[in-house]
Write an enzyme that holds these catalytic residues in place. Structure first.
Site, PDB file in Angstrom:
ATOM      1  N   CYS A  83      49.210  23.006 -30.515  1.00 16.50           N
ATOM      2  CA  CYS A  83      49.378  23.521 -31.874  1.00 16.50           C
ATOM      3  C   CYS A  83      50.444  22.718 -32.620  1.00 16.50           C
ATOM      4  O   CYS A  83      51.575  22.579 -32.157  1.00 16.50           O
ATOM      5  CB  CYS A  83      49.773  25.000 -31.827  1.00 16.50           C
ATOM      6  N   GLY A 196      35.228  19.288 -32.342  1.00 12.79           N
ATOM      7  CA  GLY A 196      34.066  18.793 -33.073  1.00 12.79           C
ATOM      8  C   GLY A 196      32.728  18.994 -32.386  1.00 12.79           C
ATOM      9  O   GLY A 196      31.739  18.396 -32.802  1.00 12.79           O
TER      10      GLY A 196
HETATM   11  C1  LIG Z   1      41.724  29.668 -37.224  1.00 10.49           C
HETATM   12  C2  LIG Z   1      42.038  28.799 -36.034  1.00 10.49           C
HETATM   13  C3  LIG Z   1      43.001  29.214 -35.136  1.00 10.49           C
HETATM   14  C4  LIG Z   1      43.275  28.448 -34.004  1.00 10.49           C
HETATM   15  N1  LIG Z   1      44.176  28.932 -33.108  1.00 10.49           N
HETATM   16  C5  LIG Z   1      44.346  28.260 -31.934  1.00 10.49           C
HETATM   17  C6  LIG Z   1      45.142  28.828 -30.902  1.00 10.49           C
HETATM   18  O1  LIG Z   1      45.667  29.929 -31.023  1.00 10.49           O
HETATM   19  N2  LIG Z   1      45.289  28.109 -29.762  1.00 10.49           N
HETATM   20  C7  LIG Z   1      44.674  26.889 -29.575  1.00 10.49           C
HETATM   21  O2  LIG Z   1      44.806  26.290 -28.510  1.00 10.49           O
HETATM   22  N3  LIG Z   1      43.927  26.348 -30.531  1.00 10.49           N
HETATM   23  C8  LIG Z   1      43.731  27.010 -31.695  1.00 10.49           C
HETATM   24  N4  LIG Z   1      42.920  26.475 -32.650  1.00 10.49           N
HETATM   25  C9  LIG Z   1      42.296  25.146 -32.421  1.00 10.49           C
HETATM   26  C10 LIG Z   1      40.964  25.279 -31.672  1.00 10.49           C
HETATM   27  O3  LIG Z   1      41.146  25.932 -30.436  1.00 10.49           O
HETATM   28  C11 LIG Z   1      40.351  23.916 -31.388  1.00 10.49           C
HETATM   29  O4  LIG Z   1      41.197  23.187 -30.538  1.00 10.49           O
HETATM   30  C12 LIG Z   1      40.109  23.090 -32.653  1.00 10.49           C
HETATM   31  O5  LIG Z   1      39.600  23.881 -33.704  1.00 10.49           O
HETATM   32  C13 LIG Z   1      39.131  21.952 -32.356  1.00 10.49           C
HETATM   33  O6  LIG Z   1      37.942  22.434 -31.766  1.00 10.49           O
HETATM   34  P1  LIG Z   1      36.627  22.762 -32.627  1.00 10.49           P
HETATM   35  O7  LIG Z   1      36.281  21.513 -33.385  1.00 10.49           O
HETATM   36  O8  LIG Z   1      35.576  23.129 -31.597  1.00 10.49           O
HETATM   37  O9  LIG Z   1      36.963  23.877 -33.544  1.00 10.49           O
HETATM   38  C14 LIG Z   1      42.607  27.219 -33.786  1.00 10.49           C
HETATM   39  C15 LIG Z   1      41.634  26.804 -34.698  1.00 10.49           C
HETATM   40  C16 LIG Z   1      41.349  27.581 -35.820  1.00 10.49           C
HETATM   41  C17 LIG Z   1      40.284  27.124 -36.773  1.00 10.49           C
END
Ligand SMILES: Cc1cc2nc3c(=O)[nH]c(=O)nc-3n(C[C@H](O)[C@H](O)[C@H](O)COP(=O)(O)O)c2cc1C
Length: 313
Positions: A83, A196
């Site tokens: 994060c 992604g």
């Molecule tokens: C609203 C929101 C909250 C998120 N909160 C966390 C979190 O609490 N912990 C974490 O490891 N990643 C968090 N992420 C990141 C996602 O876990 C992920 O790593 C990131 O969105 C990329 O993956 P994706 O493209 O499949 O969404 C968050 C993403 C979003 C959109």
């Protein structure tokens, strides 16, 4: 995902996929040590297998939290080193910890010594604009020596200054090849790819080399994607429809309403269930209608389904 994968969302996802591993929002050590611990630890038995994600960098606090998390019944404890938010950086945890592999190793060791569930780490491939992989290898090397065997890797750098958390999920380029090389370098470790991934075809192709895929935003906006996951991981379950899922959750919603929870919170994660289906937009509109939600009962779900079906007929 903070504000998204709360226990209602996870209960909903479990009704769609029986075997996908689910993760909580990141909860900080401070919330568990000084806050309403029982509330933060609460989950539904149906959610298993479910991992608790913790944010923190104080080994003593993390050890105390690991004990509580194991006692609460979670299946895995995951440390957030991904994060990039300013608030999290001020607390000295999240992505900035990638630059402190020795401290993360101490944290992992403290948690491993305090509990017997798996301790895993979620992180990025690098910091700021540094595209060398030196930091990544040093990080994974040291943290694995401390007893972490599973790394969930968001295949982007985290830019600590100048980009918001949202921009940090889109602007730094996705570099899957870096994660693939990491797996080749540490073949004995479980490397889970994140970032992604939006289709089952993409998941299948990544699984040629990765030990797993983590799906974030797409799982939330298009939750029916999860309906294919059990089959993809070789554990096919009964065929069900989106309507079966809502039927199954009716009893859950009633029980939560009786406990004082709001229908808005319970159904917030259901908004994308009919994504891409005829009438799916109407379903979403009705289920997010503040006036209808005020009645705070199941009727809004019935209304959403009825309006969608009428449109599709
Ligand atoms: C609203 C929101 C909250 C998120 N909160 C966390 C979190 O609490 N912990 C974490 O490891 N990643 C968090 N992420 C990141 C996602 O876990 C992920 O790593 C990131 O969105 C990329 O993956 P994706 O493209 O499949 O969404 C968050 C993403 C979003 C959109």
């Amino acid at each position: 995902m903070i504000d998204w994968t709360d226990r209602h969302c996870r209960r909903f996802h479990r009704a769609i996929s029986q075997h996908t591993w689910l993760y909580t929002e990141m909860i900080t050590t401070g919330a568990l040590v000084y806050g309403d611990r029982n509330r933060f630890l609460a989950f539904n038995e149906e959610e298993h297998p479910v991992a608790f994600q913790i944010g923190g960098s104080d080994p003593e606090h993390l050890a105390a939290c690991a004990k509580w998390i194991e006692q609460a019944g979670y299946d895995e404890l995951n440390l957030n080193v991904g994060c990039p938010s300013e608030r999290v950086q001020k607390g000295s945890f999240g992505a900035c910890l990638m630059a402190e592999p020795d401290l993360v190793a101490d944290c992992v060791k403290a948690m491993r010594d305090a509990c017997s569930i798996d301790v895993t780490v979620k992180h990025r491939i690098g910091l700021d604009y540094d595209e060398s992989e030196t930091m990544l290898y040093e990080f994974v090397g040291k943290v694995s020596e401390a007893g972490c065997n599973t790394f969930i890797v968001h295949a982007r750098n985290a830019v600590l200054k100048g980009l918001s958390p949202k921009e940090n999920r889109d602007i730094p380029p996705l570099r899957y090849e870096v994660v693939k090389r990491l797996k080749q370098h540490f073949p004995h470790l479980q490397i889970i790819l994140n970032g992604g991934i939006t289709t089952v075809d993409a998941i299948k192709s990544h699984l040629d080399w990765a030990d797993g895929c983590m799906i974030g935003r797409e799982a939330y906006s298009n939750p029916w994607l999860l309906a294919q996951f059990d089959e993809v991981i070789g554990q096919p379950t009964d065929t069900r429809t989106r309507f079966n899922v809502i039927d199954e959750l009716r009893a859950y919603a009633d029980q939560e309403l009786r406990k004082g929870e709001s229908i808005r919170n319970i159904t917030k994660s259901w908004l994308g269930l009919f994504h891409g289906q005829p009438g799916g937009r109407l379903y979403r509109q009705v289920l997010s209608d503040s006036t209808l939600l005020k009645a705070n009962n199941w009727q809004v779900v019935e209304d959403a389904l009825a309006k969608m079906l009428k449109h599709a007929a």
